[in-house]
Write an enzyme that holds these catalytic residues in place. Sequence first.
Site, short mmCIF file in Angstrom:
data_model
loop_
_atom_site.label_atom_id
_atom_site.label_comp_id
_atom_site.label_asym_id
_atom_site.label_seq_id
_atom_site.Cartn_x
_atom_site.Cartn_y
_atom_site.Cartn_z
N ASP A 113 -2.78 -0.88 10.40
CA ASP A 113 -2.92 -0.99 8.94
C ASP A 113 -3.62 -2.27 8.49
O ASP A 113 -4.02 -2.38 7.33
CB ASP A 113 -1.54 -0.92 8.26
CG ASP A 113 -1.02 0.50 8.12
OD1 ASP A 113 -1.84 1.44 8.20
OD2 ASP A 113 0.20 0.66 7.92
N LYS A 140 0.85 -1.20 0.00
CA LYS A 140 0.00 0.00 0.00
C LYS A 140 0.88 1.24 0.00
O LYS A 140 2.03 1.22 0.43
CB LYS A 140 -0.94 0.02 1.21
CG LYS A 140 -0.25 0.03 2.59
CD LYS A 140 0.19 1.42 3.06
CE LYS A 140 0.94 1.36 4.37
NZ LYS A 140 1.58 2.67 4.70
#
EC number: 2.7.1.148
Length: 284
Positions: free
Chosen positions: A137, A10
């Site tokens: 996350d 990401k």
Amino acid sequence: MQLIEKAPAKINLGLDTPYHHQDGAEEWNMVMTSVDLADYVEIQTLTKHKRIRVASDSGFLPNDQRNLAFQAAHLLQTNYGIDEGVNIRIKKNIPVAAGLGGGSSDAAAVLRGLNQLWSLGLSWQELAELGLQIDSDVPYCVYGRTAHVRGRGERITPLSKLPAAWVVLAKPKVSVSTPSILQQIQYDHLEHPDIDGLLRAIREQDIQGMCAVMGNALEPLTAHRYPEITQIKQQMMKFGADAAQMSGTGPTVFGLCSKQSRAQRVFNGMKGFCREVYLVRPLP
């Protein structure tokens, strides 16, 4: 039984932390997107014992309780009374301790994979809530794609796909400890990026508008310790990136390009400055 789960990296198009909670956890306001650089996580369930084994082709990755993939398997095993063990093998393509969410994405892949192999029937929201116990996350990584992430990391709002873009990732030779950066935060001195403006630009499919308002509130903290981050950003802009920014707590810098030819030029140029350089695209 076994399966292989893809665990994409990401990047943070926008990262802000407006305050921290009484327990010390950060409040996040982020825009994140997955890119097509990914680890591959092979998960095999074992009926003869309950041990969790983690192996990888990276010498930098722990294979015990410190590994987030291990923690994900242990969490499901404990919470749901599973009497089986697990072999987890991770093919690492995402750099370690790079600000690209590799460990969190591996953990999310284990949650998704074991949910299927153990027939737990958990929704993605339930998996994300479990993932929050591992790392902030992980909930986002359960979903992936482009999303607005708030709260402690558990409030995930999917967004429309990004306008056509190419991304160059460049990681300097340093690795960054996320806790060490978060401990340096002085909220009164943070510069807060325009997350609302970034969300608006994504809705309008305006890549130049995105580039104009992207920001990472933590970048100055990491760049102060590792000046090569600023140097990489400057080189990316010099080679033609539309915008360049640190991802997460760093040290990886990404350059966003609206044209493939320009991205290729940035990629070729950056190979002279960093050993780990990747040309990728956001996942649709």
